[in-house]
Write an enzyme that holds these catalytic residues in place. Structure first.
Site, PDB file in Angstrom:
ATOM      1  N   GLU A 158       1.173  -1.664  13.111  1.00 19.25           N
ATOM      2  CA  GLU A 158       1.263  -3.128  13.146  1.00 19.25           C
ATOM      3  C   GLU A 158       1.578  -3.668  14.537  1.00 19.25           C
ATOM      4  O   GLU A 158       1.696  -4.876  14.716  1.00 19.25           O
ATOM      5  CB  GLU A 158       2.320  -3.600  12.151  1.00 19.25           C
ATOM      6  CG  GLU A 158       1.905  -3.333  10.709  1.00 19.25           C
ATOM      7  CD  GLU A 158       2.910  -3.842   9.691  1.00 19.25           C
ATOM      8  OE1 GLU A 158       4.075  -4.036  10.067  1.00 19.25           O
ATOM      9  OE2 GLU A 158       2.511  -4.050   8.532  1.00 19.25           O
ATOM     10  N   LYS A 206       3.557   1.897  16.184  1.00 19.48           N
ATOM     11  CA  LYS A 206       4.678   1.745  15.260  1.00 19.48           C
ATOM     12  C   LYS A 206       4.750   2.915  14.279  1.00 19.48           C
ATOM     13  O   LYS A 206       5.819   3.392  13.928  1.00 19.48           O
ATOM     14  CB  LYS A 206       4.502   0.432  14.494  1.00 19.48           C
ATOM     15  CG  LYS A 206       5.642   0.100  13.566  1.00 19.48           C
ATOM     16  CD  LYS A 206       5.388  -1.201  12.817  1.00 19.48           C
ATOM     17  CE  LYS A 206       6.533  -1.533  11.889  1.00 19.48           C
ATOM     18  NZ  LYS A 206       6.226  -2.615  10.968  1.00 19.48           N
ATOM     19  N   GLN A 207       3.611   3.351  13.799  1.00 16.98           N
ATOM     20  CA  GLN A 207       3.586   4.384  12.758  1.00 16.98           C
ATOM     21  C   GLN A 207       2.225   5.069  12.807  1.00 16.98           C
ATOM     22  O   GLN A 207       1.295   4.566  13.429  1.00 16.98           O
ATOM     23  CB  GLN A 207       3.796   3.738  11.401  1.00 16.98           C
ATOM     24  CG  GLN A 207       2.673   2.816  10.972  1.00 16.98           C
ATOM     25  CD  GLN A 207       3.102   1.808   9.917  1.00 16.98           C
ATOM     26  OE1 GLN A 207       3.542   0.713  10.258  1.00 16.98           O
ATOM     27  NE2 GLN A 207       2.973   2.182   8.659  1.00 16.98           N
ATOM     28  N   TRP A 227       0.826  -1.210   0.000  1.00 20.97           N
ATOM     29  CA  TRP A 227       0.000   0.000   0.000  1.00 20.97           C
ATOM     30  C   TRP A 227       0.864   1.265   0.000  1.00 20.97           C
ATOM     31  O   TRP A 227       0.393   2.351  -0.275  1.00 20.97           O
ATOM     32  CB  TRP A 227      -0.949   0.012   1.207  1.00 20.97           C
ATOM     33  CG  TRP A 227      -0.283   0.284   2.542  1.00 20.97           C
ATOM     34  CD1 TRP A 227       0.744  -0.408   3.096  1.00 20.97           C
ATOM     35  CD2 TRP A 227      -0.582   1.342   3.468  1.00 20.97           C
ATOM     36  NE1 TRP A 227       1.094   0.122   4.321  1.00 20.97           N
ATOM     37  CE2 TRP A 227       0.291   1.201   4.573  1.00 20.97           C
ATOM     38  CE3 TRP A 227      -1.508   2.375   3.485  1.00 20.97           C
ATOM     39  CZ2 TRP A 227       0.274   2.057   5.672  1.00 20.97           C
ATOM     40  CZ3 TRP A 227      -1.529   3.234   4.593  1.00 20.97           C
ATOM     41  CH2 TRP A 227      -0.638   3.081   5.660  1.00 20.97           C
ATOM     42  N   ASP A 228       2.143   1.091   0.284  1.00 20.93           N
ATOM     43  CA  ASP A 228       3.081   2.211   0.296  1.00 20.93           C
ATOM     44  C   ASP A 228       2.981   3.033  -0.995  1.00 20.93           C
ATOM     45  O   ASP A 228       3.100   4.254  -0.973  1.00 20.93           O
ATOM     46  CB  ASP A 228       4.531   1.702   0.414  1.00 20.93           C
ATOM     47  CG  ASP A 228       4.770   0.810   1.613  1.00 20.93           C
ATOM     48  OD1 ASP A 228       3.825   0.136   2.055  1.00 20.93           O
ATOM     49  OD2 ASP A 228       5.910   0.760   2.097  1.00 20.93           O
TER      50      ASP A 228
HETATM   51  C1  BGC Z   1       4.971  -1.085   7.666  1.00 20.58           C
HETATM   52  C2  BGC Z   1       3.890  -1.216   6.611  1.00 20.58           C
HETATM   53  C3  BGC Z   1       4.538  -1.146   5.255  1.00 20.58           C
HETATM   54  C4  BGC Z   1       5.643  -2.173   5.130  1.00 20.58           C
HETATM   55  C5  BGC Z   1       6.423  -2.017   3.845  1.00 20.58           C
HETATM   56  C6  BGC Z   1       6.004  -2.176   7.463  1.00 20.58           C
HETATM   57  O1  BGC Z   1       7.024  -2.051   8.396  1.00 20.58           O
HETATM   58  O2  BGC Z   1       4.427  -1.209   8.957  1.00 20.58           O
HETATM   59  O3  BGC Z   1       2.963  -0.165   6.740  1.00 20.58           O
HETATM   60  O4  BGC Z   1       3.594  -1.351   4.262  1.00 20.58           O
HETATM   61  O5  BGC Z   1       6.564  -2.017   6.178  1.00 20.58           O
HETATM   62  O6  BGC Z   1       7.028  -0.763   3.769  1.00 20.58           O
END
Ligand code: BGC
Length: 768
Positions: free
Chosen positions: A490, A602-603, A359-360
């Site tokens: 996550e 985490k984000q 999804w990035d």
């Molecule tokens: C992130 C995800 C991301 C993936 C790839 C993960 O660490 O939490 O949001 O899509 O990395 O970049």
């Protein structure tokens, strides 16, 4: 302490001094790519120390069978991984019979690497004393051509300093390679031809299961003291290896130079039976032009990219180096030339995340490509997902959804779901919403509505159907809830009512219905085609709308904020600043159990929603949510600091925005998350671009017009960026007291600066 060995420089990434412990990190940082292939900065000559070999070809992958303890229905069959491909850079070097190996030689002096981002080449040089006391200087320059994107070139120079020597160069191709990250230690490649003729050699291999055919080739030219040497090479071959050996006498102080042209031709672009002849043709073209001419073209090609994409920061080398590194790596990874390709989170710099699409792309990368390239590039990123729509419908069917509901994969190469981490990734159904958000973002920015009747609406309907079917009506809450999900954060799994997911679901349905109405009115024949194809009925639209209208959002009256998920306030709410530094990053120090029950984020999660739907919330609301969530955020995803930088800028907290900017732009250079040796974080690099353009520059599109609210960190004297807005190239230059705009082309453009309207005329500066 973060790593800090990269020398400050405006245009180059520079390492000085040899340290074996840094080799793997530097192999990532100095990676090179040209959109079609890429490689880690492995040494050409033998290196017996710890190293991570990596050479990758865009679009060439292997479906590595999933490995789990107990199989459950719905697990993806395989994890798609971008493959370590046959290696063409290898040159073993022996001096008077002793193999050059920086791990074992007696002394290394003046070791230096430079990745010249302005011109697109990588160079490594050093002085070494071998065990036989020969002292040599080595310099190797390498690039992957943007013009001939199936070819790369190396200029490898050796100068003996203290005696006359015999140098043996053994220039080789090696198809006996493996991935570090395999589930079953499968063999990925079948090599079926090894051949050589004169100074040229080839290996043809195909990937098992996916049957991509790849021909890897090389052509060598040798010079001593600038004179071409016509030597007949000595040949060595095995089933997966071929080398061409050259022994030359080199007098003290003179230089032997090997020009090696290599690369690969792939069945994605040629018929399998033609890959070898295509390789011959392209190597011939490259070697006849010669190393220097090809490098000249490389410099021109990069200069063209920079003309549009560069961001200049005045007065802060660290920040300047950071943003250029990000822009450079994005362009090394994806240039938008081939609609079958996409942007893997690690690009061509490592194996983790398999080079697959996440999804990035939709949530982070699209704005960068929209603004720094031709509009077609962004359209082809959208089309990539349209082409995968049937697979997304199949993915949803495998999970029990019906009637054309689609669930886009979290990780994919060909549209099939192929993540490797069930418990986290699978439940991140929020990615489905990012597909629709990207369409909205594209239309808003480019004004190209035609994408929606042509392709976008079908995607919207399929995704809206998914949300409709995925939501559950709760009698208890008298509202629709979405159960058992993982949000962007996550560090929470299998939670109920992730606010971001629920919000996105509601928005997707509403946006879909709005566009159904619009297409029905304005593009009736497209509407007929789409409604027949999707079998769309008014009752279904009404039912979907009902879900959107009655969506539940967890909320805290006490804090006046939306809760990240049901029950978030039950956690022990200790902020990150109270965590001992020795506990960070928590994903490397703590058990998963401890992470899941902690409040640490985490984000951006709730804040991701606030970023995407900024218009729908007041600044005061943003402030409340930022102040509540950011203190619990550990930013252990590379995608995190950029969103926070943009929001801190909106809130006029420029120092904080600047700290987040440095973190996002230098995430890999300074190795904040202590994992750069695995590869770079390519997709978040687009977020770095956003944190300048959208964060400090305040660029937004409002009512079909560009709007800016320029701000500047006190560390900077000024900064400048360009955007392509609907085929108008606008140059923006921000300094402490004013912002200057200039426009290329023939048409004038109205913009807003700090909410006031201004008209910019072509080729005339306008200062606000
Ligand atoms: C992130 C995800 C991301 C993936 C790839 C993960 O660490 O939490 O949001 O899509 O990395 O970049």
């Amino acid at each position: 302490m973060n790593q800090n060995y990269i020398q400050p420089d405006n245009w180059s990434i520079i390492e000085e001094g040899f340290n074996a412990e840094r080799v793997k990190s530097s192999e990532s940082l100095f990676s090179i790519g040209n959109g079609a292939m890429g490689q880690r900065a492995n040494f050409e000559e033998t290196y017996s120390g710890p190293t991570f070999q990596g050479n990758y070809i865009a679009g060439v992958y292997y479906p590595d069978k999933t490995r789990v303890g107990w199989w459950k229905n719905g697990y993806p069959e395989y994890f798609a991984k971008v493959l370590n491909a046959p290696n063409w850079i290898g040159i073993n070097v022996s001096i008077n019979g002793e193999k050059l190996d920086l791990y074992t030689c007696k002394e290394i002096l003046d070791f230096r690497r430079e990745l010249n981002m302005q011109e697109g080449w990588y160079e490594r040089s050093f002085r070494a004393v071998l065990k036989n006391n020969t002292e040599i200087i080595v310099k190797s320059t390498r690039f992957l051509s943007l013009d001939l994107d199936e070819v790369g070139a190396i200029k490898y120079q050796v100068t003996p300093l203290n005696k006359d020597v015999v140098i043996d160069f053994e220039s080789y191709l090696d198809a006996g390679i493996t991935n570090e990250d395999t589930n079953w230690d499968d063999k990925f490649w079948d090599t079926y031809e090894v051949s050589h003729k004169g100074n040229t050699a080839y290996i043809s291999s195909k990937t098992l299961k996916t049957e991509f055919h790849v021909c890897t080739g090389m052509h060598n030219q040798l010079f001593v003291d600038e004179k071409a040497q016509n030597l007949t090479p000595t040949i060595e071959t095995t089933k997966t290896y071929v080398s061409l050996g050259y022994a030359v006498e080199v007098a003290k102080g003179k230089t032997a130079v090997l020009h090696k042209f290599g690369g690969c031709t792939v069945s994605l672009n040629h018929k399998p039976e033609n890959i070898a002849s295509a390789n011959t043709a392209v190597l011939k073209q490259a070697s006849e032009s010669g190393f220097d001419a090809l490098l000249g073209l490389q410099k021109q090609a990069w200069s063209k990219i920079w003309e549009m994409a560069d961001i200049i920061i005045d007065g802060d080398v660290s920040a300047q180096q950071g943003i250029r590194f990000n822009i450079f790596q994005l362009n090394q990874t994806y240039l938008g030339k081939d609609a079958r390709l996409n942007i893997g989170p690690k690009g061509f710099t490592g194996e983790k995340y398999g080079g697959s699409t996440y999804w990035d792309t939709e949530a982070y990368c699209l704005p960068f490509y929209m603004a720094t390239k031709n509009q077609k590039v962004a359209r082809s990123l959208l089309k990539y997902r349209y082409n995968h729509l049937n697979k997304a419908i199949e993915n949803a069917e495998k999970l029990g959804f019906t009637d054309g509901a689609a669930l886009y994969p979290m990780v994919t190469m060909n549209g099939e779901e192929c993540h490797n981490e069930w418990e986290i990734t699978f439940q991140e159904i929020h990615r489905n919403g990012a597909m629709i958000y990207a369409i909205h973002n594209y239309v808003r920015y480019t004004g190209d509505y035609s994408y929606i009747p042509e392709m976008g609406l079908e995607v919207m309907i399929a995704v809206a159907r998914f949300w409709h079917q995925r939501a559950t009506f709760s009698l208890h809450k008298d509202a629709y809830v979405i159960l058992g999900v993982t949000g962007p954060n996550e560090y929470e799994n299998n939670i109920n009512n992730n606010w971001y997911t629920n919000y996105l679901a509601k928005w997707c349905i509403e946006y879909c219905i709005e566009n159904i109405e619009k297409v029905k009115l304005q593009y009736p024949s497209d509407y007929d085609r789409i409604s027949k194809k999707t079998n769309l009925k008014q009752e279904e639209i009404d039912a979907m709308l009902n879900v959107a209208e009655k969506m539940y959002f967890p909320y805290s009256e006490k804090y006046q904020i939306y809760l990240q998920q049901d029950g978030f306030l039950d956690k022990e709410l200790i902020t990150v600043d109270q965590l001992d530094k020795s506990q960070r990053p928590i994903n490397q120090k703590w058990s998963w159990d401890r992470i899941l029950r902690s409040p640490y984020i985490k984000q951006a999660d709730v804040l991701q929603g606030f970023y995407m739907f900024e218009d729908q919330f007041t600044k005061d609301k943003l402030k409340k949510h930022f102040d509540f969530y950011e203190p619990f955020t550990v930013h252990e995803s590379s995608l995190s600091p950029c969103v926070h930088s943009i929001q801190a800028a909106v809130l006029d907290r420029i120092d904080q925005a600047y700290a987040f900017y440095l973190r996002t732009s230098r995430l890999d250079l300074d190795d904040y998350n202590k994992e750069v040796e695995e590869g770079l974080h390519i997709t978040s690099m687009a977020g770095t671009w956003m944190s300048i353009v959208e964060g400090f520059g305040g660029l937004r599109v409002k009512n079909d017009t560009l709007s800016f609210t320029p701000k500047i960190p006190k560390e900077w004297k000024g900064y400048a960026f360009n955007v392509n807005f609907r085929n108008n190239i606008l140059k923006v230059n921000v300094s402490e007291n004013s912002t200057t705009f200039s426009l290329e082309g023939t048409k004038e453009l109205s913009i807003y600066v700090n909410d006031k309207e201004f008209t910019i005329f072509p080729n005339r500066l306008m200062t606000v």
